[in-house]
Design an enzyme around this catalytic site. Structure first.
Site, short mmCIF file in Angstrom:
data_model
loop_
_atom_site.label_atom_id
_atom_site.label_comp_id
_atom_site.label_asym_id
_atom_site.label_seq_id
_atom_site.Cartn_x
_atom_site.Cartn_y
_atom_site.Cartn_z
N GLU A 144 0.86 -1.19 0.00
CA GLU A 144 0.00 0.00 0.00
C GLU A 144 0.89 1.24 0.00
O GLU A 144 1.17 1.81 -1.02
CB GLU A 144 -0.95 -0.01 1.20
N GLU A 195 -1.38 -1.04 13.47
CA GLU A 195 -2.66 -0.83 12.79
C GLU A 195 -3.80 -1.46 13.59
O GLU A 195 -4.89 -0.90 13.68
CB GLU A 195 -2.59 -1.49 11.40
#
Ligand code: BGC
Length: 759
Positions: free
Chosen positions: A374, A641
């Site tokens: 990402e 995360e």
């Protein structure tokens, strides 16, 4: 000393210790009608298949040089060299912007790099954000990878000469055999430049060229290798002791033709083995083919990774010397402005993890994470973290650039892309698209720089209008493609989205958008908008009450996050009732958090402002899962995360969506500065011209203190526990004033040092 060889990097450029005088000239060409007017975009015969080619031109000055500058950019990323030496210290130039709209151009002062005789100008072209896997095919139709440059020389007699890219340049292959941000780099040190071919002229879209707007990305620090060990699986692993973003710089110890190959990882698994399945498709592998020169240091040129560990796949010896490896920290060159410390070492580590999270993810754009496939400018993440970011570092210029791209990538109807620069069609998810309204206001609040509101105001309004006009009320405001309270722990099994109702969240954010447009309109003197958006805000608040409040006066969506946002965005008809209900829910959950990306960003402020600061402290001090300190207990060196990235039993949550360097939950640091130590800007006098000081100590800690370098000097605020309460010390810099609130009393003061006692 080894002899310099053509086409090889002789030494690692760590911290550019020997960097020549080739600094970047901001806005050097701003006055010109068109940048690089007389230069042509040049490329290779098969531009899409070329891996990191070099473009070359030699130049012999005719007279004595007074000054010289190199103006350059690329469709791709470039490294320019003069006589084999890197020009400037901007890594991955020209940076990442909304390429279809603008590409930054850099101008470097290269006077000191030129000799009076023959000079060689080389420009290496990498794929970077423009053509690497990260761009997901989205620029394929714009133009081919290419470079454009002009060396502008002024002689002492007042005459000038320009050497611009044109048909006379040549190109060749370099030793970089493979290069990609996600997958890493393969380099053959035996390669010698040769087989030069004439360049091909191409259309790189000159109209998109703009002078440098953002900060530069550069090498900031080196982290030495800490330990070397063999894992239970028998693999050789080096631990740098800290998760960083950048690359490993290593000394070649291999014989000619032998290879040094390694992979990157963030954590070890339960058994102590190297683990990087969470990088998903990003291979993150560096391979170096030795030329036998054992003095030589190497690091990748056009690739970076997020990592703490490397696993040596191929290395000629087991007798490894740690001094042969350094991790080079690479990020945007930002000035550190905020510092915080307290008596609890675990909270201090958490705070350091927030700092490292920002460092690891402020690489030209604010990214979600630096390691997996990402590394994108996710708007929701940036939005929730923006306030914290602006305490830690001076991010004014950084956000000016990114928000400019947000506005450029915004759809005509106001939809904001989920990632900026956008790589696919904007969708318009609440909390994500809200970067359009939240970030400009946060930047204005922190720096008092009205240009950010001037630049973004239309974009702010367009976003708010888009959401409002989606439909007649809550049924539409939160509908469509949404991420909800992303990663909330109250999610259904197998879902990433927390349990809070999307329509409720969408409605709350619309109210928030109205608030921010109103504030911006006031700051800009746009009085007609103040009235219109105030009216809209009232309609939205009414719709919220009518739709989401049940007969018992409570919310129909009974989650921590729902109460947090209703309180924080001032939509609770009965604040005391909502606050008590939220506090009860948190207690019922063992004084632990259940919130995702949205709720986590505001829960500390919501509890504090509603009179439950002690409970907010309990959440901060909580060490059991889920909590901020849980990750610290598990050895985190950055923000995770997932609350349960590594589960209590040591197993890994999942290979998907499991980054160990995702700054979103690091938003808690704004509470450390703003509530624990009580340093906040006064929104009416932004940029800390007037400072709101209101520290809220807690007896579970012995002391806490913060300082912040503002445009007006350094403000300090902190407290320490005494026998009968707390001693608060505040320093207000020259040129600023402050409203200091201690308990129920507020006083307005000028510069000076102030002490107070609190019961
Ligand atoms: C990213 C997030 C982002 C999210 C959207 C993820 O893949 O890593 O941080 O905000 O997608 O929900």
């Amino acid at each position: 000393m080894p002899k310099r060889r053509e086409g090889c990097r002789i030494t690692c450029s760590i911290l550019f210790k020997n960097a020549p005088r080739a600094y970047l000239l901001y806005h050097a060409k701003a006055k010109n009608k068109m940048l690089l007017e007389n230069a042509k975009f040049i490329t290779t015969e098969n531009p899409r298949d070329s891996v990191a080619p070099v473009f070359r031109k030699t130049f012999a000055p005719k007279k004595e040089i007074r000054s010289a500058s190199l103006t350059v950019t690329a469709r791709g990323i470039y490294e320019a060299q003069i006589n084999g030496v890197r020009v400037g210290k901007f890594i991955f130039a020209p940076g990442w912007t909304s390429y279809k709209n603008r590409v930054q151009v850099q101008t470097y002062d290269v006077t000191a790099m030129l000799s009076g005789e023959n000079n060689t100008i080389d420009i290496l072209l990498g794929k970077g954000w423009h053509y690497g896997n990260i761009q997901r095919g989205s620029f394929d139709t714009i133009c081919d990878p290419c470079v454009i440059a002009s060396l502008d020389v002024e002689y002492t007699d007042g005459t000038a000469e320009a050497v611009a890219t044109d048909e006379s340049w040549q190109y060749a292959k370099t030793g970089i055999l493979y290069s990609d941000y996600y997958n890493g780099e393969t380099y053959d040190a035996n390669h010698v430049y040769g087989d030069w071919k004439p360049v091909v002229i191409t259309d790189g879209k000159k109209e998109a060229l703009v002078p440098q707007i953002g900060e530069i990305v550069t090498e900031i620090e080196e982290v030495p290798a800490k330990t070397y060990f063999i894992t239970p699986k028998g693999e050789r692993v080096i631990d740098f002791g800290q998760e960083i973003t950048g690359y490993v710089c290593f000394r070649n110890i291999a014989d000619i033709g032998d290879r040094i190959v390694f992979d990157h990882g963030e954590v070890l698994d339960r058994d102590g083995n190297f683990y990087n399945e969470n990088y998903r498709s990003a291979r993150s592998r560096i391979a170096y083919i030795s030329d036998g020169d054992k003095q030589k240091w190497y690091h990748p040129i056009f690739s970076f990774q997020g990592f703490r560990y490397i696993r040596l796949q191929e290395y000629p010896t087991n007798e490894l010397y740690l001094g042969d490896f350094k991790a080079i920290v690479v990020h945007s060159e930002l000035k550190r402005t905020g510092h915080f410390t307290c008596s609890d070492p675990m909270i201090n580590r958490l705070y350091e993890n927030v700092i490292w999270g920002q460092r690891g993810n402020f690489l030209d754009v604010p990214t979600d994470c630096p390691q997996r496939d990402e590394r994108l400018g996710w708007t929701g993440d940036a939005q929730v973290f923006c306030r914290t970011a602006a305490y830690n570092y001076d991010v004014n210029r950084f956000f000016h650039k990114w928000l400019g791209d947000l506005a450029l990538d915004q759809a005509p109807d106001g939809r904001v892309a989920q990632i900026i620069p956008a790589l696919w069609d904007p969708d318009g998810a609440f909390a994500w698209g809200d970067a359009a309204t939240v970030c400009p206001w946060e930047i204005y609040r922190a720096y008092g720089d009205i240009t950010i509101l001037e630049q973004q105001y239309e974009s702010m309004k367009k976003w708010c209008d888009y959401v409002y006009h989606k439909g007649d009320g809550p049924d539409a405001w939160g509908g469509g493609g949404q991420y909800g309270d992303w990663l909330g722990l109250d999610a259904e099994e197998g879902s990433y989205r927390g349990a809070t109702n999307d329509l409720l969240l969408g409605t709350v954010f619309l109210a928030y958008e109205c608030d921010l447009v109103i504030k911006a309109a006031k700051a800009l003197g746009r009085h007609e908008d103040v009235a219109a958006y105030t009216e809209r805000r009232e309609l939205v608040a009414k719709a919220f009450r009518d739709t989401f409040i049940g007969e018992d006066g409570l919310l129909t969506s009974d989650t921590q996050t729902a109460y947090v946002v209703a309180l924080h965005f001032d939509l609770a008809p009965d604040r005391a009732l909502f606050a008590k209900h939220l506090a009860d829910k948190v207690h019922a959950n063992g004084d632990r958090i259940q919130t995702g990306f949205i709720g986590t960003a505001y829960i500390m402020d919501a509890l504090t402002d509603a009179g439950y600061v002690d409970l907010a402290y309990s959440l901060l001090l909580q060490k059991e899962f889920p909590s901020w300190l849980y990750s610290v207990r598990k050895g985190a060196t950055t923000i995770w995360e997932h609350w349960d990235g590594l589960k209590p039993d040591g197993s890994v949550w999942s290979r998907d969506m499991n980054s160990f360097n995702h700054y979103a939950y690091g938003a808690v640091a704004s509470w450390m500065y703003g509530t624990m130590c009580g340093i906040r800007p006064d929104e009416e006098n932004p940029g800390y011209r007037n400072i709101k000081i209101k520290p809220l100590p807690d007896a579970r800690l012995d002391y806490a203190k913060a300082e912040l370098e503002t445009r007006y000097g350094t403000v300090k605020s902190g407290w320490e526990k005494t026998a009968d309460g707390f001693l608060v010390t505040v320093v207000i810099p020259e040129g600023a004033t402050a409203d200091i609130t201690i308990g129920a009393k507020t006083e307005h003061v000028g510069a000076g040092t102030y002490t107070y006692t609190m019961a």
